[in-house]
Write an enzyme that holds these catalytic residues in place. Structure first.
Site, PDB file in Angstrom:
ATOM      1  N   SER A 144       2.869  -5.054  15.717  1.00 21.37           N
ATOM      2  CA  SER A 144       2.281  -6.403  15.509  1.00 21.37           C
ATOM      3  C   SER A 144       2.943  -7.328  14.806  1.00 21.37           C
ATOM      4  O   SER A 144       3.875  -7.354  13.887  1.00 21.37           O
ATOM      5  CB  SER A 144       0.860  -6.286  14.983  1.00 21.37           C
ATOM      6  N   TYR A 157      -4.169  -4.537   6.876  1.00 14.57           N
ATOM      7  CA  TYR A 157      -3.418  -4.262   8.386  1.00 14.57           C
ATOM      8  C   TYR A 157      -2.155  -4.608   8.530  1.00 14.57           C
ATOM      9  O   TYR A 157      -1.246  -3.796   8.845  1.00 14.57           O
ATOM     10  CB  TYR A 157      -4.349  -5.073   9.234  1.00 14.57           C
TER      11      TYR A 157
END
Length: 251
Positions: A144, A157
């Site tokens: 990501s 995250y």
């Protein structure tokens, strides 16, 4: 059976209910893929995904896989590879967490880290070893852009994805010359059930766009793909913004 020109005959998905993974599986089945293993926790959603792919002409099996149970990975994944060569492994499991909650409940934050990073290290090494033993194949790691630089809004995250990305880069270097490709996929905001209800971010995409990038990356033997591609330039700039200014940016 060796994959040819980015059109593999067999696919193992770790995270068998992932919308991105299933979009990728559908595209690969339309090309050449005929054997698919969907690995994940047993659930109606996993069985439904398997049935949908069978309807597209693939032989699909489900595998009981828990990212948090690292001790089981070697046995569970070893059984898959014992059934025959696997051309592509798509590592697509992960949890976004809830930043506000996870800051208040450290064990919830630990669960995010263990799922997204520790579980991926365990499963990734097992699969990489098996791919190397068979002499060919690709390991696709769903990373990501959140891992490129920690943001106040999602640093728990983001830090887990940063660790995963660094691990995948090193693993790719370690596997150079073995016939095994490691493809790192760095999407931005993706419209999925996990992001439903969240404010949409710039450069937002959907699972189909990410799937297209994955299939193209496999065909080109790429090491990294960004989705959309413009994020490569954006993140290159953001990495060098001074921290006091970065804190004030709406990113």
């Amino acid at each position: 059976m060796k994959d040819a020109f980015g059109a593999p005959q067999s696919l193992l998905v770790l995270g068998g209910t992932s919308e991105i993974a299933l979009a990728t599986a559908r595209r690969l089945i339309a090309l050449r893929t005929r054997r698919v293993w969907l690995a994940g926790r047993p659930s109606p959603a996993l069985e439904s995904a398997a049935a949908e792919l069978r309807g597209r002409g693939a032989e699909v099996r489900t595998v009981d896989f828990d990212a948090l149970d690292s001790a089981s990975h070697e046995v569970v994944l070893g059984k898959v590879f014992a059934e025959g060569d696997v051309d592509v492994v798509l590592m697509a499991f992960g949890v976004p967490g809830d930043q506000a909650r996870d800051e208040e409940k450290p064990m919830a934050a630990v669960r995010v880290a263990q799922t997204n990073y520790t579980g991926a290290v365990s499963a990734g090494l097992v699969c990489a070893g098996a791919l190397q033993a068979q002499g060919h194949g690709s390991l696709v790691v769903l990373s990501s852009v959140a891992g490129e630089r920690a943001r106040r809004a999602d640093f728990i995250y983001g830090s887990s994805k940063a660790g995963l990305d660094a691990f995948a880069q090193g693993l790719g270097d370690a596997l150079q010359g073995t016939g095994v490709q490691v493809l790192i996929v760095r999407p931005g905001f993706v419209r999925t059930r996990h992001t439903a209800g969240l404010p949409e971010q710039p450069f937002a995409t959907g699972p189909e766009e990410v799937a297209t990038a994955i299939v193209t990356g496999l065909r080109r033997r790429s090491e990294t793909v960004w989705v959309p591609g413009a994020l490569r330039v954006v993140m290159a700039a953001l990495r060098h913004v001074p921290r006091p200014l970065f804190r004030r940016l709406p990113v």
